[in-house]
Design an enzyme around this catalytic site. Structure first.
Site, PDB file in Angstrom:
ATOM      1  CB  CYS A  57      66.117  38.268  38.885  1.00 51.65           C
ATOM      2  SG  CYS A  57      64.692  38.543  39.948  1.00 51.65           S
ATOM      3  CB  CYS A 100      58.046  37.144  37.270  1.00 51.69           C
ATOM      4  SG  CYS A 100      59.432  36.655  36.224  1.00 51.69           S
TER       5      CYS A 100
END
Length: 259
Positions: A74, A198
């Site tokens: 991530c 994101c």
């Protein structure tokens, strides 16, 4: 069990962070982690991270999706964990840490931005209306003419669960090209919804939108949660190195919660 936690966000991509240097939280179950990430019955977050000790590194990053399952890399989470490590005094202005996709470097800038070096990319699959690549997590990039009108949840869910992606899943990014920037909206697997930003997704979008020039390139990225920047070196149409995801990483609040 009483759990002290910290909440950080990077362009609206928000995370619960646990200081697990003592190993106290290693045995948390996926159900417990999902409850902590629940926005109605828990703290609320797109994911949960643990900062852990790792010999030879400043720390180790362990990341869980909001559904409680351990996730792939991530990008915004990595930047937030670096900011957390600095706030703890674990690092000063630079970091060398281990994540699920390997070694990462990071820099904490004076303006509060955190620059995170991402994994190299050596495979880019281009199709008529989309591109597929992995920037630590797998991403499907679809080009849009008017991203504001895109049904991100419905279309993202359809693509994420379609063959051949349904078993493992894929993050779906809808990208609109502008003269000086890219607009990106993302449906994230594990969250199973649109997130405000994101990190691995905007990195994938920037690489997919690279021009034909070999060498250094830089892209400004606009997400619903704010602005990011991606820098990279293009070696060929399918090979990219020295990839840096850059943007803000901000402390929100801390507290304790009973499990």
């Amino acid at each position: 069990m009483t759990i002290p936690f910290y909440k950080y966000q990077g362009t609206g991509n928000d995370f619960v962070i646990l200081d697990n240097r003592t190993g106290n939280f290693t045995q948390l179950t996926s159900v417990e982690i999902a409850n902590l990430c629940d926005r109605r019955f828990g703290i609320g977050a797109d994911g949960l991270m643990m900062l852990q000790l790792k010999e030879g590194y400043d720390f180790e990053m362990v990341y869980f999706n909001a559904d409680g399952n351990e996730g792939s890399m991530c990008g915004n989470g990595g930047r937030c964990l670096v900011a957390f490590a600095k706030d703890l005094g674990v690092i000063d202005k630079t970091a060398a840490f281990l994540a699920t996709d390997g070694f990462h470097e990071a820099l904490v800038k004076e303006n509060g931005w955190v620059e995170l070096k991402m994994k190299d990319v050596d495979k880019v699959e281009k199709f008529a209306d989309h591109t597929i690549l992995n920037t630590g997590s797998p991403h499907y990039i679809r080009w849009e003419k008017d991203i504001a009108k895109t049904a991100v949840f419905d279309e993202g869910k359809r693509i994420r669960y379609s063959p051949p992606f349904s078993e493992v899943g894929i993050n779906v990014n809808f990208v609109q090209l502008h003269d000086d920037a890219l607009s990106v909206r993302t449906y994230e697997r594990g969250v199973e919804a649109e997130t405000l930003s994101c990190g691995t997704g905007v990195t994938a979008a920037a690489i997919a939108a690279s021009n034909s020039t070999i060498g250094q390139q830089e892209k400004k990225i606009l997400t619903p949660g704010g602005e990011l920047k991606v820098k990279f070196e293009k070696k060929s149409d399918t090979s990219f190195e020295n990839i840096w995801l850059c943007g803000p990483a901000t402390f929100v609040f801390s507290g304790t919660i009973e499990l």
